[in-house]
Design a protein around this motif. Structure first.
Motif, PDB file in Angstrom:
ATOM      1  N   PRO A 220     -31.095 -28.052  30.136  1.00 50.18           N
ATOM      2  CA  PRO A 220     -30.018 -28.975  30.502  1.00 50.18           C
ATOM      3  C   PRO A 220     -29.632 -29.879  29.333  1.00 50.18           C
ATOM      4  O   PRO A 220     -30.494 -30.354  28.591  1.00 50.18           O
ATOM      5  N   CYS A 366     -31.437 -25.012  38.397  1.00 52.32           N
ATOM      6  CA  CYS A 366     -30.907 -25.277  37.057  1.00 52.32           C
ATOM      7  C   CYS A 366     -29.698 -26.194  37.116  1.00 52.32           C
ATOM      8  O   CYS A 366     -28.874 -26.131  38.045  1.00 52.32           O
ATOM      9  N   CYS A 370     -26.463 -25.243  32.207  1.00 54.32           N
ATOM     10  CA  CYS A 370     -27.761 -24.943  31.612  1.00 54.32           C
ATOM     11  C   CYS A 370     -27.758 -23.546  30.993  1.00 54.32           C
ATOM     12  O   CYS A 370     -27.342 -22.580  31.631  1.00 54.32           O
TER      13      CYS A 370
END
Length: 387
Positions: A220, A366, A370
């Protein structure tokens, strides 16, 4: 990148659909999906398999044949499928030992049995809430997001979008179950080299190189990691843990890369392991310990790039060399994977989840953006918030 109001995670269970980083609600999964990379199992499979791996990149067969020689050297058979059969059997046994009635389906991204087949089989057997375990421990496009994209494609291809729910366990690079086999391997490998008279050993932690642009976008963006993004950082942090737990903090080590592909003009993570080995004698080293930190099992890139090319480079430079085993079906690794399953079955809070580095425990869902792949752009993916 902020999460849009009301954003939903595609194909997710209700507990994961709103995108919490760590799911704290227990989920009654009814099956496990082991998601593998896949590999050829005969000479006639090699080029079709490599076409699957490189689909969309326009690589002619004559260039694929340059890679095919690695597989042909071993009879056209990649060991990865047999290793996944072994891992699946070990997971089944560990789940049964713990009294968890969860069948384990196995599907590959690039070769038979495909993810499509595994999803159809699960549905035919009446299962509809699947928890996926990808056979890759780290965060990057090729080691995480591409698995998530291929799972989304498989749901669409089979017409099971909206029928099956598919979540995914967190990346497990710093889970004790994954790290322990490497700690044991480093201890044993260094002891072997010292028994041969080596006095100045360097440890090389090897992982698959990836394009620098992909590395910078791994994980991230909120983490703000530079110099290889989350992918490189995760490997560095884990290597530090391995050396510390092995009681070898004074032994020199470095993170190196292997298996580079793509045009020479495209920057990839460096240094290459063979270049690193070639420089060791000038630093006074007389031995090298190779640790395949980026890999779960002894598949082709371990057997060829490390056991063949890297060991030959070490011999050329008059270095004693030992390669540490991969986790494979090590009991600690198998138990660790089942621990990841129970986290989601029980909704274990992040504070109670084991992680050996300050980067973890990694997220269950996620974050938006990402592990972007610049060349391909954002495509639909499960187990994460769009894009």
């Amino acid at each position: 990148m902020a999460t849009a109001p009301g954003a939903l995670v595609p194909a997710a269970t209700c507990a994961a659909a709103q995108g919490p980083e760590h799911v704290r609600e227990p989920v009654a999964y009814d099956a496990i999906l082991l998601a593998g990379f896949g590999g050829p199992e005969g000479q006639e499979d090699v080029i079709p398999f490599l076409r699957n791996v490189t689909a969309g990149r326009g690589i002619p067969d004559e260039r694929l044949e340059e890679v095919a020689v690695h597989y042909r050297h071993f009879g056209g058979v990649s060991p990865i499928n047999e290793q996944n059969r072994t891992l699946r059997a070990a997971l089944v046994a560990e789940l049964e030992r713990r009294g968890l009635d969860l069948p384990v389906y196995w599907g590959n991204r690039n070769w038979d049995p495909y993810l499509n087949d595994a999803l159809r089989e699960a549905r035919a057997n009446g299962h509809h809430r699947l928890l996926a375990i990808a056979t890759s421990a780290y965060a990057s496009y090729s080691s995480c997001r591409q698995y998530r994209e291929d799972l989304a494609d498989a749901l669409e291809d089979t017409g099971l979008t909206g029928v099956l729910q598919v979540d995914k366990v967190r990346q497990f690079f710093d889970h004790p179950g994954f790290v322990t086999p490497f700690v044991e391997g480093v201890r044993a490998g260094l002891a072997t080299l010292r028994s041969r008279g080596a006095q100045h050993i360097e440890v090389l932690f090897a992982t698959h190189s990836i394009p620098t642009a992909d590395a910078q976008r791994s994980g991230p963006s909120s983490l703000g990691l530079r110099d290889g993004g989350a992918y490189a950082a995760q490997h560095r942090y884990v290597a530090e843990v391995v050396m510390s737990q092995a009681g070898e903090t004074g032994t020199p080590w470095q993170l190196v890369y292997q298996s580079r592909s793509g045009p020479p003009s495209q920057p990839w993570l460096e240094p290459d392991i063979n270049d690193a080995i070639a420089e060791l004698p000038a630093s006074g080293r007389d031995a090298v310990l190779i640790v395949p930190l980026g890999f779960l099992s002894d598949h082709m890139e371990v057997l060829w790039d490390l056991d063949t090319e890297a060991l030959e480079t070490a011999e050329e430079h008059h270095l004693e060399a030992v390669r540490v085993p991969t986790p494979g079906s090590h009991p600690a690794f198998v138990a660790g994977l089942v621990d990841l399953v129970t986290e989601r079955l029980e909704g274990t809070p992040a504070t109670d989840r084991p992680a050996l580095t300050s980067l973890g425990p990694w997220q269950d869902v996620c974050r938006p953006g990402c592990c972007e792949n610049v060349r391909r752009g954002f495509r639909p993916a499960v187990a994460g918030l769009a894009p």
